[in-house]
Write a protein that holds these residues in place. Sequence first.
Motif, PDB file in Angstrom:
ATOM      1  N   ILE A  57      -4.786  12.843  17.545  1.00 49.85           N
ATOM      2  CA  ILE A  57      -5.173  12.205  15.861  1.00 49.85           C
ATOM      3  C   ILE A  57      -4.936  11.695  14.971  1.00 49.85           C
ATOM      4  N   ASP A  58      -3.543  11.562  14.621  1.00 53.69           N
ATOM      5  CA  ASP A  58      -3.105  10.568  13.607  1.00 53.69           C
ATOM      6  C   ASP A  58      -3.217   9.100  13.649  1.00 53.69           C
ATOM      7  N   VAL A  59      -2.613   9.353  15.401  1.00 51.74           N
ATOM      8  CA  VAL A  59      -3.083   7.413  14.991  1.00 51.74           C
ATOM      9  C   VAL A  59      -4.006   6.754  15.456  1.00 51.74           C
ATOM     10  N   ASN A  60      -5.072   7.446  16.427  1.00 53.70           N
ATOM     11  CA  ASN A  60      -6.559   7.297  16.551  1.00 53.70           C
ATOM     12  C   ASN A  60      -7.128   8.057  15.920  1.00 53.70           C
ATOM     13  N   VAL A  61      -7.326   8.806  14.925  1.00 52.37           N
ATOM     14  CA  VAL A  61      -8.487   8.981  14.063  1.00 52.37           C
ATOM     15  C   VAL A  61      -8.169   8.813  12.652  1.00 52.37           C
ATOM     16  N   ARG A  62      -7.043   9.284  12.026  1.00 57.96           N
ATOM     17  CA  ARG A  62      -6.979   9.383  10.859  1.00 57.96           C
ATOM     18  C   ARG A  62      -5.747   8.247  10.330  1.00 57.96           C
ATOM     19  N   GLY A  63      -5.596   7.136  11.484  1.00 54.31           N
ATOM     20  CA  GLY A  63      -4.820   5.536  10.984  1.00 54.31           C
ATOM     21  C   GLY A  63      -6.667   4.641  11.160  1.00 54.31           C
ATOM     22  N   ALA A  64      -7.013   4.889  11.814  1.00 57.06           N
ATOM     23  CA  ALA A  64      -8.081   4.448  12.702  1.00 57.06           C
ATOM     24  C   ALA A  64      -9.120   4.271  11.073  1.00 57.06           C
ATOM     25  N   ALA A  65      -9.436   5.549  11.031  1.00 58.31           N
ATOM     26  CA  ALA A  65     -10.323   5.847   9.160  1.00 58.31           C
ATOM     27  C   ALA A  65      -9.626   4.569   8.174  1.00 58.31           C
ATOM     28  N   ALA A  66      -8.414   4.921   7.802  1.00 54.04           N
ATOM     29  CA  ALA A  66      -7.780   4.821   7.127  1.00 54.04           C
ATOM     30  C   ALA A  66      -7.849   2.854   6.876  1.00 54.04           C
ATOM     31  N   THR A  67      -7.675   2.767   8.483  1.00 54.79           N
ATOM     32  CA  THR A  67      -7.379   1.266   8.180  1.00 54.79           C
ATOM     33  C   THR A  67      -9.037   0.977   8.013  1.00 54.79           C
ATOM     34  N   LEU A  68     -10.332   0.963   8.197  1.00 56.25           N
ATOM     35  CA  LEU A  68     -11.361   0.973   7.804  1.00 56.25           C
ATOM     36  C   LEU A  68     -12.334   0.986   6.402  1.00 56.25           C
ATOM     37  N   GLY A  69     -11.823   2.397   6.121  1.00 57.47           N
ATOM     38  CA  GLY A  69     -11.625   2.896   4.764  1.00 57.47           C
ATOM     39  C   GLY A  69     -11.242   1.676   3.583  1.00 57.47           C
ATOM     40  N   ALA A  70     -10.033   1.292   3.894  1.00 54.44           N
ATOM     41  CA  ALA A  70      -8.935   0.915   2.582  1.00 54.44           C
ATOM     42  C   ALA A  70      -9.658   0.384   1.901  1.00 54.44           C
ATOM     43  N   ALA A 111      -1.087   7.846   7.667  1.00 55.21           N
ATOM     44  CA  ALA A 111      -2.929   7.426   6.718  1.00 55.21           C
ATOM     45  C   ALA A 111      -1.932   7.224   5.136  1.00 55.21           C
ATOM     46  N   ARG A 112      -1.434   7.850   4.617  1.00 56.90           N
ATOM     47  CA  ARG A 112      -1.577   7.183   3.135  1.00 56.90           C
ATOM     48  C   ARG A 112      -0.802   5.879   2.699  1.00 56.90           C
ATOM     49  N   SER A 113       0.260   5.607   4.180  1.00 60.77           N
ATOM     50  CA  SER A 113       0.832   4.775   3.482  1.00 60.77           C
ATOM     51  C   SER A 113       0.328   4.008   4.138  1.00 60.77           C
ATOM     52  N   THR A 114      -0.721   4.174   5.047  1.00 59.58           N
ATOM     53  CA  THR A 114      -1.597   2.443   5.313  1.00 59.58           C
ATOM     54  C   THR A 114      -2.684   2.196   4.854  1.00 59.58           C
ATOM     55  N   LEU A 115      -3.275   3.295   3.847  1.00 61.94           N
ATOM     56  CA  LEU A 115      -3.911   2.958   3.287  1.00 61.94           C
ATOM     57  C   LEU A 115      -3.893   2.180   1.910  1.00 61.94           C
ATOM     58  N   GLU A 116      -2.443   2.844   0.851  1.00 57.42           N
ATOM     59  CA  GLU A 116      -1.747   1.449   0.675  1.00 57.42           C
ATOM     60  C   GLU A 116      -1.182   0.579   0.633  1.00 57.42           C
ATOM     61  N   VAL A 117      -0.866  -0.500   1.577  1.00 50.45           N
ATOM     62  CA  VAL A 117      -0.517  -1.620   2.486  1.00 50.45           C
ATOM     63  C   VAL A 117      -1.598  -2.061   2.721  1.00 50.45           C
ATOM     64  N   ILE A 118      -2.526  -1.892   2.954  1.00 51.56           N
ATOM     65  CA  ILE A 118      -4.147  -2.784   3.226  1.00 51.56           C
ATOM     66  C   ILE A 118      -4.774  -3.009   2.126  1.00 51.56           C
ATOM     67  N   ARG A 119      -4.665  -2.444   1.029  1.00 52.85           N
ATOM     68  CA  ARG A 119      -5.114  -2.491  -0.159  1.00 52.85           C
ATOM     69  C   ARG A 119      -3.295  -3.630  -0.738  1.00 52.85           C
ATOM     70  N   SER A 120      -2.419  -3.585  -0.711  1.00 53.88           N
ATOM     71  CA  SER A 120      -1.968  -4.130  -1.635  1.00 53.88           C
ATOM     72  C   SER A 120      -2.178  -5.544  -1.114  1.00 53.88           C
ATOM     73  N   ILE A 121      -2.093  -5.621   0.335  1.00 51.79           N
ATOM     74  CA  ILE A 121      -2.468  -6.994   1.486  1.00 51.79           C
ATOM     75  C   ILE A 121      -3.881  -7.427   0.418  1.00 51.79           C
ATOM     76  N   ASP A 122      -4.869  -6.955   0.460  1.00 50.44           N
ATOM     77  CA  ASP A 122      -5.935  -7.467  -0.281  1.00 50.44           C
ATOM     78  C   ASP A 122      -5.683  -7.778  -1.377  1.00 50.44           C
TER      79      ASP A 122
END
Length: 255
Positions: free
Chosen positions: A109-122, A65-76
């Motif tokens: 939980i890591d993929v469907n919950v934490r990963g999805a929440a990080a994707t949408l919240g990034a 999740a942490r990496s997901t947040l960072e990658v999406i924010r960087s692309i943004d």
Amino acid sequence: MQGTYRTAFITGASSGIGRGLAAWLARRGVRVFGAARRLEELEALAREVQSEGEIVPVQLDVADARSTLEVIRSIDESCGGLELVVANAAIAPETPGHALAWDTVEQIIDVNVRGAAATLGAVADRMVSRGSGHLVGISSQAAGRGLPRHVAYSASKAFLSNFIEGLRVDLGPRGVKVTAIHPGFVRTPGTAGNAFKMPFLLEVDDAVDRIGRAIFRGASDFSFPWQAATVSKLSRLLPNGLWDRAVRGFGTPGD
């Protein structure tokens, strides 16, 4: 419909609905950042649509999740602002209550919950600052009630559906659109191994076209096909005893 969005980010873009939606958007003039673990599949998809649109492969494991947040924010930041973010990546291994494997539950939980929440919240806060943007979560009709042999999957989709709804309530007045997608059974690699009959089964291209059009029209919630959506709604009205007897031995809608 062309030109509705300039940029989009989609997880789970290497196969199934995510792959189809990435191509669908790219062919309509959207620059798509397609994310998944399998880089070679993303690169093949990018080559497939290069004469019609642009898909930028992004190797990413949303379970981190942490990496997901960072990658999406960087692309943004690098693309001048993501206008559409789609949390699509999900897994659905069996988790029967009588033989619950914690490693599998944790992975879901890591993929469907934490990963999805990080994707949408990034970049939700950045969309609010810009006064525009669109967040989309691919949930499932499995979110409506707990399902046999898939207790963790149905719970993860219930989380996602409620998370999306909360975002919609909070962000709508601030100029950010939020959409929940609830598919029924779709013929994808994720459902290929199902041993049971899948009612109202749709081909992936049909499902993708329906999802894409729902996103473009800004639907707040889209459940399909209507037959499965009706069954899902009625199921929530059943007393627990009737529900338990009805679903024992049955399967679950997948992604």
